[in-house]
Design a protein around this motif. Structure first.
Motif, PDB file in Angstrom:
ATOM      1  N   ALA A  40       0.844  -1.191   0.000  1.00  0.00           N
ATOM      2  CA  ALA A  40       0.000   0.000   0.000  1.00  0.00           C
ATOM      3  C   ALA A  40       0.877   1.237   0.000  1.00  0.00           C
ATOM      4  CB  ALA A  40      -0.915   0.011   1.212  1.00  0.00           C
ATOM      5  N   GLY A  41       0.463   2.222  -0.768  1.00  0.00           N
ATOM      6  CA  GLY A  41       1.135   3.509  -0.739  1.00  0.00           C
ATOM      7  C   GLY A  41       0.677   4.286   0.484  1.00  0.00           C
ATOM      8  N   ASN A  43       0.372   7.281   0.859  1.00  0.00           N
ATOM      9  CA  ASN A  43      -0.431   8.438   0.472  1.00  0.00           C
ATOM     10  C   ASN A  43      -1.634   8.071  -0.379  1.00  0.00           C
ATOM     11  OD1 ASN A  43       1.505  10.246   1.711  1.00  0.00           O
ATOM     12  ND2 ASN A  43       2.829   9.701   0.019  1.00  0.00           N
ATOM     13  N   ASP A  44      -2.043   6.817  -0.351  1.00  0.00           N
ATOM     14  CA  ASP A  44      -3.198   6.374  -1.136  1.00  0.00           C
ATOM     15  C   ASP A  44      -4.469   6.667  -0.340  1.00  0.00           C
ATOM     16  OD1 ASP A  44      -5.215   5.046  -2.499  1.00  0.00           O
ATOM     17  OD2 ASP A  44      -3.976   3.300  -2.940  1.00  0.00           O
ATOM     18  N   GLY A  48      -5.200   2.718   1.037  1.00  0.00           N
ATOM     19  CA  GLY A  48      -3.985   2.912   1.813  1.00  0.00           C
ATOM     20  C   GLY A  48      -3.812   1.892   2.924  1.00  0.00           C
ATOM     21  N   GLY A  72       1.457   6.739  -3.659  1.00  0.00           N
ATOM     22  CA  GLY A  72       0.029   6.881  -3.462  1.00  0.00           C
ATOM     23  C   GLY A  72      -0.627   5.612  -3.967  1.00  0.00           C
ATOM     24  N   HIS A  73      -1.584   5.757  -4.873  1.00  0.00           N
ATOM     25  CA  HIS A  73      -2.338   4.613  -5.392  1.00  0.00           C
ATOM     26  C   HIS A  73      -1.608   3.877  -6.516  1.00  0.00           C
ATOM     27  CE1 HIS A  73      -5.964   2.272  -5.870  1.00  0.00           C
ATOM     28  NE2 HIS A  73      -5.926   2.478  -7.170  1.00  0.00           N
ATOM     29  N   PHE A  74      -0.671   4.516  -7.156  1.00  0.00           N
ATOM     30  CA  PHE A  74      -0.019   3.930  -8.330  1.00  0.00           C
ATOM     31  C   PHE A  74       1.438   3.594  -8.027  1.00  0.00           C
ATOM     32  CE2 PHE A  74      -3.528   6.521  -9.826  1.00  0.00           C
ATOM     33  CZ  PHE A  74      -4.237   5.582 -10.556  1.00  0.00           C
ATOM     34  N   ALA A  75       1.658   2.704  -7.066  1.00  0.00           N
ATOM     35  CA  ALA A  75       2.999   2.359  -6.605  1.00  0.00           C
ATOM     36  C   ALA A  75       3.952   1.921  -7.724  1.00  0.00           C
ATOM     37  CB  ALA A  75       2.928   1.284  -5.527  1.00  0.00           C
ATOM     38  N   GLU A  78       5.017   5.196  -9.172  1.00  0.00           N
ATOM     39  CA  GLU A  78       5.528   6.184  -8.227  1.00  0.00           C
ATOM     40  C   GLU A  78       6.768   5.728  -7.472  1.00  0.00           C
ATOM     41  OE1 GLU A  78       1.077   7.964  -7.373  1.00  0.00           O
ATOM     42  OE2 GLU A  78       1.921   6.489  -6.000  1.00  0.00           O
TER      43      GLU A  78
END
Length: 93
Positions: A40-41, A43-44, A48, A72-75, A78
């Protein structure tokens, strides 16, 4: 622009709502002893660490949570190196 930012609001809404249709599978997987890496990011806002702790980690007794601080959501986009390191470590254990 990346990820959901490229989609229209209507398309994104329909996609997310599609997750709520059909059977609730958590009862089918609850207690499954398979080792699972949950990533999990930090910042998601949607999926999260807190969401993962209240879902996947409750369902899979051998689940391990890896939180990527800079994602965030797109590890994969990112924090690709951190994600690859986490997966390699998990598969090597």
């Amino acid at each position: 622009m990346s990820g959901s930012e490229r989609s229209s609001q209507a398309a994104l809404r329909a996609y997310l709502e599609s997750w709520t249709r059909g059977p609730d599978i958590h009862e089918l997987v609850k207690g499954n002893a398979t080792p699972v890496l949950v990533v999990a990011g930090a910042n998601d806002p949607a999926m999260g660490p807190d969401t993962m702790r209240s879902t996947w980690l409750q369902w899979y007794p051998n689940a391990e949570l890896e939180v990527l601080d800079d994602a965030g959501h797109f590890a994969p986009d990112e924090s690709p190196q951190a994600l690859a390191t986490a997966v390699e470590r998990f598969l090597g254990s």
